[in-house]
Design an enzyme around this catalytic site. Structure first.
Site, PDB file in Angstrom:
ATOM      1  N   LYS A  48       0.842  -1.196   0.000  1.00 55.80           N
ATOM      2  CA  LYS A  48       0.000   0.000   0.000  1.00 55.80           C
ATOM      3  C   LYS A  48       0.879   1.249   0.000  1.00 55.80           C
ATOM      4  CE  LYS A  48      -3.714  -2.545   2.267  1.00 55.80           C
ATOM      5  NZ  LYS A  48      -4.509  -2.854   3.448  1.00 55.80           N
ATOM      6  N   GLN A  92      -4.842  -1.837   9.610  1.00 53.82           N
ATOM      7  CA  GLN A  92      -4.697  -3.141   8.969  1.00 53.82           C
ATOM      8  C   GLN A  92      -5.273  -4.241   9.865  1.00 53.82           C
ATOM      9  OE1 GLN A  92      -3.657  -3.535   5.839  1.00 53.82           O
ATOM     10  NE2 GLN A  92      -3.867  -5.759   5.907  1.00 53.82           N
ATOM     11  N   ASP A 115     -11.143   2.320   3.959  1.00 52.75           N
ATOM     12  CA  ASP A 115     -11.546   0.916   3.800  1.00 52.75           C
ATOM     13  C   ASP A 115     -13.053   0.770   3.585  1.00 52.75           C
ATOM     14  OD1 ASP A 115      -9.435  -0.961   3.851  1.00 52.75           O
ATOM     15  OD2 ASP A 115      -9.148  -0.661   6.013  1.00 52.75           O
TER      16      ASP A 115
HETATM   17  N1  GUN Z   1      -6.862  -7.231   5.940  1.00 52.97           N
HETATM   18  C1  GUN Z   1      -7.209  -7.983   4.861  1.00 52.97           C
HETATM   19  N2  GUN Z   1      -7.856  -7.217   3.951  1.00 52.97           N
HETATM   20  C2  GUN Z   1      -7.907  -5.961   4.472  1.00 52.97           C
HETATM   21  C3  GUN Z   1      -8.451  -4.740   4.002  1.00 52.97           C
HETATM   22  O1  GUN Z   1      -9.032  -4.633   2.924  1.00 52.97           O
HETATM   23  N3  GUN Z   1      -8.303  -3.672   4.825  1.00 52.97           N
HETATM   24  C4  GUN Z   1      -7.688  -3.756   6.031  1.00 52.97           C
HETATM   25  N4  GUN Z   1      -7.610  -2.657   6.772  1.00 52.97           N
HETATM   26  N5  GUN Z   1      -7.180  -4.869   6.502  1.00 52.97           N
HETATM   27  C5  GUN Z   1      -7.289  -5.976   5.717  1.00 52.97           C
END
Ligand code: GUN
Length: 274
Positions: A48, A92, A115
């Site tokens: 990211k 996350q 998100d």
């Molecule tokens: N863990 C697995 N997929 C995601 C996601 O799309 N966002 C976040 N914040 N954590 C994750």
């Protein structure tokens, strides 16, 4: 059979986002919080960060030890919510067990919730109102289908998996696009029979589940799963060799949904609500 090239499409989208970011008055700033030592999470967070750099979005990774308390994390989120230099906040997942995930998600300002997991954003999606952000994975999947001009309206879409991150928002977003949606999960009986009815199959089960040879002819198969098989090879939910000869379009693993999710997240991170 056409392989849906998520890698190529994501690069195209990232280029468009980069041009968009250049024109913005405010440089977007994404704060990413990582708690603990989950190896996969570390890789995702670094990906990211790399993508953010590529498109000109500022990003800060805030790392904490597993011993971080829920109160400490809530205090950090409160600080980021009121920081006018931070336009997006992402925590996350998964979080350590002693931290209540729902309390954390709810604490993030819905206007910075890149998100799209905050109940205000999920609720708006469910009610047909416009959320500030749509969840990145389902939004990325729709971007991929749209890029290949794959029709959704009136089609039978089967979603496997009912997570808040993928399955549930995916079903809502497909409904919004006028698909007929069937949701399947670990308790579903006759999964193979249901898959045979699908024009579009989206599998987000996290295990090898789409094995049947009999996907509908010319159907579209989207594989959200990514994990290592017993030989250590990266693989997804779909038995590619069995399924691909029958279908019209299919995503590879890796190189399908993964890069689209990142591009879609960057699209979200480039939106500024101040
Ligand atoms: N863990 C697995 N997929 C995601 C996601 O799309 N966002 C976040 N914040 N954590 C994750």
């Amino acid at each position: 059979m056409i392989i849906l090239d998520g890698k190529a499409v994501s690069e195209k989208i990232l280029n468009t986002i980069q041009k968009r970011v250049e024109k913005l008055q405010t440089v977007p700033h994404l704060a990413v919080i990582l708690v603990g030592n989950d190896a996969a999470s570390k890789i995702y967070v670094n990906n990211k960060k790399k993508a953010a750099e590529k498109v000109g979005i500022k990003s800060t990774i805030i790392e904490y030890d597993t011993s971080l308390t829920e109160e400490e994390l809530l205090a950090k989120i409160k600080e980021l919510n009121s920081d006018r230099n931070v336009t997006g906040i992402l925590v996350q997942l998964p979080l350590p067990e002693h931290i209540n995930k729902n309390n954390i998600i709810t604490a993030i300002s819905p206007k910075k919730d890149v998100d799209g997991f905050h109940p205000e954003n999920c609720g708006k999606l469910l009610s047909g109102m416009e959320p500030y952000f749509y969840p990145a994975t389902p939004q990325g999947i729709l971007m991929l289908l749209d890029e290949y001009k794959i029709p959704i309206e009136g089609k039978n879409a089967v979603v496997i998996g009912r997570s808040n991150i993928v399955g549930k928002p995916m079903a809502q977003m497909l409904l919004k696009r006028n698909a007929t949606v069937t949701m399947c999960h670990s308790y579903t009986q006759n999964l193979d029979e249901i898959i045979k009815t699908a024009d579009i199959v989206i599998s987000a089960a996290g295990k090898k589940i789409v094995r049947c040879k009999m996907v509908k002819k010319n159907s579209v198969v989207i594989d959200v799963g990514i994990f290592r098989d017993s030989n250590g090879k990266l693989t997804g939910d779909v038995d590619f060799d069995f399924v691909s000869p029958s279908c019209g379009f299919i995503t590879p693993v890796p190189g399908g949904v993964g890069p689209m999710t990142i591009a879609s997240l960057m699209y979200n991170a480039s939106k500024v609500y101040l």
